[in-house]
Design a protein around this motif. Structure first.
Motif, short mmCIF file in Angstrom:
data_model
loop_
_atom_site.label_atom_id
_atom_site.label_comp_id
_atom_site.label_asym_id
_atom_site.label_seq_id
_atom_site.Cartn_x
_atom_site.Cartn_y
_atom_site.Cartn_z
N PRO A 68 55.39 -14.72 -46.46
CA PRO A 68 56.49 -13.65 -45.77
C PRO A 68 55.73 -13.20 -44.49
N LEU A 69 55.66 -14.51 -43.46
CA LEU A 69 55.19 -14.16 -42.25
C LEU A 69 55.75 -15.05 -41.47
N PRO A 70 55.76 -14.85 -40.00
CA PRO A 70 56.67 -15.46 -38.90
C PRO A 70 55.71 -16.94 -38.84
N ASP A 71 56.47 -17.78 -38.30
CA ASP A 71 56.10 -19.19 -37.96
C ASP A 71 54.97 -19.07 -36.88
N ASN A 72 54.15 -19.89 -36.70
CA ASN A 72 53.23 -19.94 -35.72
C ASN A 72 52.47 -18.90 -35.32
N SER A 73 52.08 -18.12 -36.31
CA SER A 73 51.35 -16.65 -36.34
C SER A 73 49.62 -16.60 -36.46
N PHE A 74 49.17 -17.96 -36.67
CA PHE A 74 47.79 -17.91 -37.20
C PHE A 74 46.99 -18.99 -36.27
N THR A 75 45.62 -18.78 -35.85
CA THR A 75 44.97 -19.77 -35.33
C THR A 75 44.19 -20.54 -36.40
N GLY A 76 44.21 -20.04 -37.53
CA GLY A 76 43.62 -20.84 -38.64
C GLY A 76 44.05 -20.38 -39.99
N VAL A 77 43.92 -21.23 -41.19
CA VAL A 77 44.58 -20.77 -42.56
C VAL A 77 43.32 -21.14 -43.37
N GLY A 78 43.12 -20.58 -44.44
CA GLY A 78 41.96 -20.81 -45.41
C GLY A 78 42.48 -20.76 -46.65
N SER A 79 42.24 -21.57 -47.66
CA SER A 79 42.33 -21.71 -49.16
C SER A 79 41.09 -21.98 -49.78
N PHE A 80 40.68 -21.07 -50.59
CA PHE A 80 39.11 -21.37 -51.26
C PHE A 80 39.32 -20.89 -52.65
N THR A 81 39.13 -22.13 -53.49
CA THR A 81 39.20 -22.22 -54.77
C THR A 81 40.41 -21.63 -55.70
N MET A 82 41.66 -21.66 -54.90
CA MET A 82 42.74 -21.37 -55.55
C MET A 82 43.81 -22.17 -55.84
N LEU A 83 43.63 -23.37 -55.22
CA LEU A 83 44.65 -24.29 -55.26
C LEU A 83 44.96 -24.86 -56.53
N HIS A 84 44.11 -24.92 -57.50
CA HIS A 84 44.27 -25.27 -58.91
C HIS A 84 45.06 -24.29 -59.63
N HIS A 85 45.04 -23.13 -59.27
CA HIS A 85 45.80 -21.98 -59.65
C HIS A 85 47.29 -22.09 -59.49
#
Length: 168
Positions: A68-85
């Motif tokens: 629920p956030l706008p397009d092109n908002s962040f310089t980086g995105v992280g995902s740590f040990t959650m994809l399998h959930h």
């Protein structure tokens, strides 16, 4: 976990973490960037993070497959040990598309997860467990629009990845 997952990775000054859960990685990530936003789907976990990290992290209750956030908002995105959930491959792919959408051009998506194994499965016996096969991750990230994809795995343990949103 964060030092290994982000070795050689610069997520920039305005970072989004998708699926922080209890926030173990969030605390470490907050020391690496001036502005951190965390999107957490579980209302109780989101409230707990907000109470513990208020003023240091902007916590948003929301779904990583429909951020629920706008397009092109962040310089980086992280995902740590959650994809399998994430409960299906299709929803994982939707999460990759959302990470791409909220990244600014030139931004980096990086993270890590466990390599599919019997031990990893047993740890998640009564939990959602849809492991990500590291051998298929690069094509899936490419389909979401990412380039400059890099991935490495520690057999039987975990993998880390990074990918970039093209400048154009």
């Amino acid at each position: 976990m964060i030092p290994w997952a982000l070795d050689g990775v610069d997520l920039g000054a305005d970072v989004l973490e998708i699926g922080p859960g209890y926030g173990a990685t969030t605390v470490a990530l907050a020391t690496r960037t001036p502005r951190l936003t965390a999107v957490e789907i579980d209302p109780e976990l989101a409230r707990g993070l907000q109470a513990r990290l208020s003023g240091r992290v902007n916590v948003v209750e929301g779904d990583g497959t429909a951020i629920p956030l706008p397009d092109n908002s962040f310089t980086g995105v992280g995902s740590f040990t959650m994809l399998h959930h994430v409960p299906s491959v299709a929803l994982q792919d939707r999460l990759f598309a959302e990470a791409f959408r909220v990244l600014r051009p030139g931004g980096t998506f990086a993270g890590m997860d466990g390599v599919p194994s019997l031990g990893f499965r047993l740890v998640h016996l009564y939990d959602t467990y849809v492991p990500v096969n590291p051998d298929t991750l690069a094509p899936r990230l490419r389909t979401a629009g990412f380039t400059d994809i890099w991935l490495t795995a520690v057999p039987g343990r975990s993998f880390r990845f990074r990918a970039r949103k093209p400048l154009r």
